[in-house]
Design an enzyme around this catalytic site. Structure first.
Site, PDB file in Angstrom:
ATOM      1  N   HIS A  89      -0.942  -4.384   7.666  1.00 19.73           N
ATOM      2  CA  HIS A  89      -0.182  -5.500   7.092  1.00 19.73           C
ATOM      3  C   HIS A  89       0.987  -5.827   8.021  1.00 19.73           C
ATOM      4  CE1 HIS A  89      -1.449  -5.116   2.557  1.00 19.73           C
ATOM      5  NE2 HIS A  89      -2.481  -5.204   3.387  1.00 19.73           N
TER       6      HIS A  89
ATOM      7  N   GLU B 165       4.163  -6.219   7.627  1.00 20.14           N
ATOM      8  CA  GLU B 165       5.382  -5.404   7.507  1.00 20.14           C
ATOM      9  C   GLU B 165       5.218  -4.038   8.169  1.00 20.14           C
ATOM     10  OE1 GLU B 165       3.644  -6.977   5.092  1.00 20.14           O
ATOM     11  OE2 GLU B 165       4.816  -7.133   3.262  1.00 20.14           O
TER      12      GLU B 165
ATOM     13  N   CYS C  86       3.512  -5.968  -0.721  1.00 18.44           N
ATOM     14  CA  CYS C  86       2.642  -5.281  -1.682  1.00 18.44           C
ATOM     15  C   CYS C  86       3.207  -3.888  -1.946  1.00 18.44           C
ATOM     16  CB  CYS C  86       1.222  -5.193  -1.116  1.00 18.44           C
ATOM     17  SG  CYS C  86       1.067  -4.047   0.279  1.00 18.44           S
TER      18      CYS C  86
ATOM     19  N   CYS D 135       3.481  -1.752   1.344  1.00 22.67           N
ATOM     20  CA  CYS D 135       4.561  -2.172   2.242  1.00 22.67           C
ATOM     21  C   CYS D 135       5.932  -1.920   1.624  1.00 22.67           C
ATOM     22  CB  CYS D 135       4.382  -3.629   2.628  1.00 22.67           C
ATOM     23  SG  CYS D 135       2.911  -3.877   3.656  1.00 22.67           S
TER      24      CYS D 135
HETATM   25 ZN    ZN Z   1       1.442  -5.039   2.362  1.00 25.64          ZN
END
Ligand code: ZN
Length: 153
Positions: free
Chosen positions: A48, A50, A88, A91
């Site tokens: 992801h 991040e 999410c 993260c």
């Molecule tokens: Zn994430």
């Protein structure tokens, strides 16, 4: 946030959901790390925006400090992470672990958001480190590439 949006644009090339992130130095003048979703491009389920941005920021700080036999620094104390979409759970957890001081995000994620929508991981008072969370920065601009991406699918 404009820099994070630029990153989001790069994700689409690899077939990934357009989310971008940057980590800013404590004085806010330098991008220490940047990333965009690369799950499809790399086959890495944790890729992801991040996660990639905080990994790269830590690498930048370590590089600047030089090896010199010193213990490596993993804390991003004082830094700000800016991301186009609400983080999410994975993260949000990683951001707590990274010790960033501030998380700024654009669009809310009503389906998976862990920074105020479905969960509020980073502001959970049971944690001993809680980054400041600022939401809704350029929210409409951040949501646009996502809406277009999913409409085209
Ligand atoms: Zn994430």
């Amino acid at each position: 946030m404009r820099l994070a949006l630029d990153q989001a644009g790069l994700a689409v090339r690899g077939g990934d959901v357009p989310v971008g992130a940057v980590v800013l130095s404590p004085d806010g003048t330098t991008v220490l790390g940047a990333g965009h979703n690369e799950r499809e491009a790399t086959g890495d389920p944790t890729a992801h925006a991040e996660i990639l941005a905080i990994r790269r920021a830590a690498a930048t700080l370590n590089e600047a400090a030089g090896a010199g036999g010193r213990a490596r620094e993993w804390r991003l104390t004082g830094c700000t992470l800016v991301v186009t979409l609400e983080p999410c759970t994975m993260c949000a957890g990683a951001l707590v672990q990274s010790r960033v001081d501030r998380v700024v995000y654009g669009a809310r994620d009503d389906k998976a958001g862990a920074a105020g929508s479905l969960w509020d991981v980073m502001r959970d008072r049971r944690l001993n480190h809680r980054p400041e969370v600022i939401e809704g920065v350029l929210a409409a601009e951040c949501a646009r590439p996502l809406t277009e991406f999913f409409r085209d699918r």
